[in-house]
Design a protein around this motif. Structure first.
Motif, short mmCIF file in Angstrom:
data_model
loop_
_atom_site.label_atom_id
_atom_site.label_comp_id
_atom_site.label_asym_id
_atom_site.label_seq_id
_atom_site.Cartn_x
_atom_site.Cartn_y
_atom_site.Cartn_z
N THR A 5 0.85 -0.98 -0.56
CA THR A 5 -0.08 -0.29 -0.10
C THR A 5 0.73 1.28 0.07
O THR A 5 0.33 2.16 -0.90
CB THR A 5 -1.19 -0.16 1.06
N SER A 6 1.88 1.12 0.40
CA SER A 6 2.86 2.67 0.58
C SER A 6 3.31 2.54 -0.52
O SER A 6 3.19 3.92 -1.09
CB SER A 6 3.36 2.09 1.59
N LEU A 7 4.05 1.65 -1.11
CA LEU A 7 4.51 2.00 -2.90
C LEU A 7 3.19 2.33 -3.69
O LEU A 7 3.54 3.53 -4.45
CB LEU A 7 4.68 0.65 -3.11
N SER A 8 1.99 1.53 -4.11
CA SER A 8 0.83 2.82 -4.25
C SER A 8 0.73 4.27 -3.99
O SER A 8 0.29 4.53 -4.63
CB SER A 8 -0.03 1.73 -3.67
N ILE A 9 0.57 4.67 -3.01
CA ILE A 9 0.49 5.35 -2.45
C ILE A 9 1.60 6.73 -2.66
O ILE A 9 1.10 7.97 -3.42
CB ILE A 9 0.84 6.16 -0.84
N LEU A 10 3.04 6.59 -2.84
CA LEU A 10 4.22 7.27 -2.97
C LEU A 10 3.91 7.00 -4.47
O LEU A 10 4.17 8.49 -5.12
CB LEU A 10 5.13 6.14 -2.77
N ASN A 11 3.92 6.08 -5.68
CA ASN A 11 3.83 6.76 -6.88
C ASN A 11 2.34 7.99 -6.98
O ASN A 11 2.37 7.72 -8.00
CB ASN A 11 3.59 5.28 -7.51
N LYS A 12 1.45 7.36 -6.92
CA LYS A 12 0.22 8.18 -7.14
C LYS A 12 0.59 9.44 -6.28
O LYS A 12 0.18 9.85 -7.13
CB LYS A 12 -0.97 7.13 -5.82
N LYS A 13 1.15 9.23 -5.23
CA LYS A 13 0.84 10.86 -4.59
C LYS A 13 1.99 11.98 -5.72
O LYS A 13 2.44 12.67 -6.22
CB LYS A 13 0.99 11.06 -3.77
N SER A 14 3.09 10.96 -5.56
CA SER A 14 4.73 11.40 -6.69
C SER A 14 4.76 12.45 -7.81
O SER A 14 5.37 12.82 -8.88
CB SER A 14 5.55 10.95 -5.60
N TYR A 225 3.80 18.71 -6.76
CA TYR A 225 3.59 17.67 -5.51
C TYR A 225 4.40 17.06 -5.75
O TYR A 225 4.53 15.76 -5.20
CB TYR A 225 2.01 16.93 -5.50
N ASN A 226 4.30 16.45 -7.38
CA ASN A 226 5.52 15.15 -7.69
C ASN A 226 6.84 15.26 -7.15
O ASN A 226 7.56 14.21 -6.77
CB ASN A 226 5.11 15.53 -9.51
N THR A 227 7.83 16.04 -7.21
CA THR A 227 8.45 16.75 -5.80
C THR A 227 8.39 16.42 -4.32
O THR A 227 9.52 16.63 -3.51
CB THR A 227 9.55 18.60 -6.41
N LEU A 228 7.55 17.63 -4.45
CA LEU A 228 6.99 17.82 -3.02
C LEU A 228 7.19 15.98 -1.88
O LEU A 228 7.58 16.44 -0.76
CB LEU A 228 5.21 18.42 -2.80
N TYR A 229 6.70 15.19 -2.45
CA TYR A 229 6.49 14.19 -1.74
C TYR A 229 7.19 13.18 -1.39
O TYR A 229 7.89 12.13 -0.77
CB TYR A 229 5.09 13.14 -2.40
N SER A 345 13.71 15.88 -7.59
CA SER A 345 13.58 16.04 -8.28
C SER A 345 13.27 14.84 -8.55
O SER A 345 13.34 13.48 -7.53
CB SER A 345 14.87 16.28 -9.14
N VAL A 346 12.28 14.51 -9.66
CA VAL A 346 11.86 13.26 -10.21
C VAL A 346 11.88 13.02 -11.95
O VAL A 346 11.82 14.19 -12.93
CB VAL A 346 10.20 13.11 -9.98
#
Length: 439
Positions: A5-14, A225-229, A345-346
């Motif tokens: 679940t953590s992985l899913s949240i990271l990518n959805k938000k970042s 938000y891509n970078t903030l998270y 950066s992303v």
């Protein structure tokens, strides 16, 4: 919360990618020359530009930090080592502090700088082996856990209002096709707080030539938000939740120095047998103070279909899209014994494969954000919800054209790369031609 679940949240938000089939001409937006005209005001700052390099090899130092001594004003070098620093005239008698991980920090009087073509070189900081053997912790995982545990003590404990410069670019192979930049206000909550940060858009501009994208246009959802998270000390649950830590193997790699602090580099990678796409990378930890100063990591693309599900939000039915690389970076800065988010950066690279075409296309997206100034948000004020940037924002749709060379005024930005400057000029010419042809 499970590690999956953590992985899913990271990518959805970042990070999020959208692909749209579209008519090319329908998306061309002519430049409005008066879109961002500014009032004539007295210039009360000095501007300095130049390059930061390594002393011995003369190679450019990418993401070196330049800070005005005794202030919160700072900027970073771009991918060619170039910098642009704007200093209010009230501070021109101070020094600029130039620092880079693994190099000796240099202090330069601002009064000695020229407006352009300043050349600053940094010397490599050598770490003695005896020092490493004496102070080396015995357990890499324990050091990571202690660093995460101590975030309330080591990082900002007050609400903070940050000014940040954000840029995102989209390329088809090596050619820039979309560029968007913004100055944003970040209402940063204390690192001990579970309350999320709020972001407010202050200025934005873009230059896009969708004709270079053939029959699809790629849009990056989430903007700043891509970078903030990627600020993993504020949002450790998105990658290093307590449950997720057990999925990784942590090992000591080497040591280095920055600002006379001994920094240990800890490598991490997911254990064999875990097939979900997790992460691998390096953590840079100040051993004495148990502080994360930087992190560089990337997604393990063990299954391209699963990786695609994390990032691709919308696409035509007959197109197969998958990421070939997703990488992240975050850097922290210190002021008066407390650390804060300074830069992140992303980078994402994708393959786009059409059913009816022999060859696939390659696209890449880069998003980066640098804190250029900050002050304590004494009353903890936050913008109203309607004034905040939505997490679904597509910045290239919100911004206007690259029309005013003085658009940014006194705000510090990341100096554009030569390739970006060239792309802006070419895109502007293309858009002007399209505008004339439509008249």
């Amino acid at each position: 919360m499970s590690s999956q679940t953590s992985l899913s949240i990271l990518n959805k938000k970042s990070s999020a990618l959208l692909l749209f089939g579209l008519c090319t001409l329908a998306m061309l937006i002519p430049i409005n020359a008066s879109a961002f005209q500014q009032n004539d005001t007295a210039v009360d700052f000095n501007q300095y530009s130049g390059e930061v390099t390594e002393e011995s090899s003369n190679k450019p130092l990418v993401f070196a930090t330049l800070t005005v001594e005794g202030t919160n004003i700072s900027t970073i070098t771009n991918t060619e080592g170039n910098f642009l620093l704007k200093v209010p005239r009230e501070h021109i008698n101070k020094n600029v502090v130039v620092s880079f991980l693994g190099y000796k920090t240099k202090m330069i009087p601002i009064a000695s700088l020229e407006p352009e073509k300043n050349e600053i070189s940094l010397e490599v900081s050598v770490t003695q082996l005896s020092e490493i053997n004496i102070n080396a912790p015995k357990d890499a995982l324990a050091l990571v856990k202690e660093t995460l545990k101590n975030r309330d003590e080591n990082y900002f404990e007050d609400p903070t209002l940050m000014t940040a410069f954000y840029r995102e670019t989209i390329k088809r192979r090596r050619r820039n096709v979309s560029l968007a930049e913004a100055v944003v206000n970040i209402y940063k909550t204390p690192y001990s707080s579970f309350r999320e940060d709020a972001v407010e858009l202050y200025k934005a501009r873009k230059s896009t030539d969708y004709s270079k994208l053939d029959t699809v246009a790629l849009k990056l959802q989430g903007g700043p938000y891509n970078t903030l998270y990627v600020d993993m000390m504020k949002y450790p649950e998105y990658i290093f939740s307590e449950e997720a830590l057990s999925n990784y193997k942590f090992t000591f790699d080497r040591s280095t120095r920055t600002n006379d602090r001994l920094i240990y580099v800890i490598k991490f990678n997911q254990y064999p047998g875990i097939y979900e796409p997790l992460y691998q990378g390096e953590l840079y930890i100040d051993v004495e103070n148990k502080v994360l100063t930087s992190a560089i990591f990337s997604l393990n693309i063990t299954d391209r279909k699963k990786a695609a599900q994390l990032f691709v939000r919308k696409k035509p039915a007959r197109v197969d899209v998958w990421p070939t690389e997703v990488s992240y970076r975050v850097d922290y800065r210190e002021k008066d014994g407390k650390w804060h988010y300074g830069y992140s950066s992303v980078f994402m690279e994708f393959k786009v494969d059409w059913d009816d075409k022999w060859f696939n296309s390659q696209y890449s997206m880069t998003a980066e954000m640098a804190i250029t100034d900050w002050e304590k948000n004494i009353n903890g004020d936050r913008p109203r919800y309607r004034e905040r940037i939505k997490k679904s924002i597509i910045l290239s749709d919100e911004a206007s054209g690259f029309s005013d060379p003085n658009f940014w005024g006194e705000y510090n930005i990341i100096e554009p790369e030569k390739s970006i400057e060239s792309a802006i000029r070419k895109i502007q010419r293309q858009l002007r031609r399209d505008e004339r042809n439509s008249d």
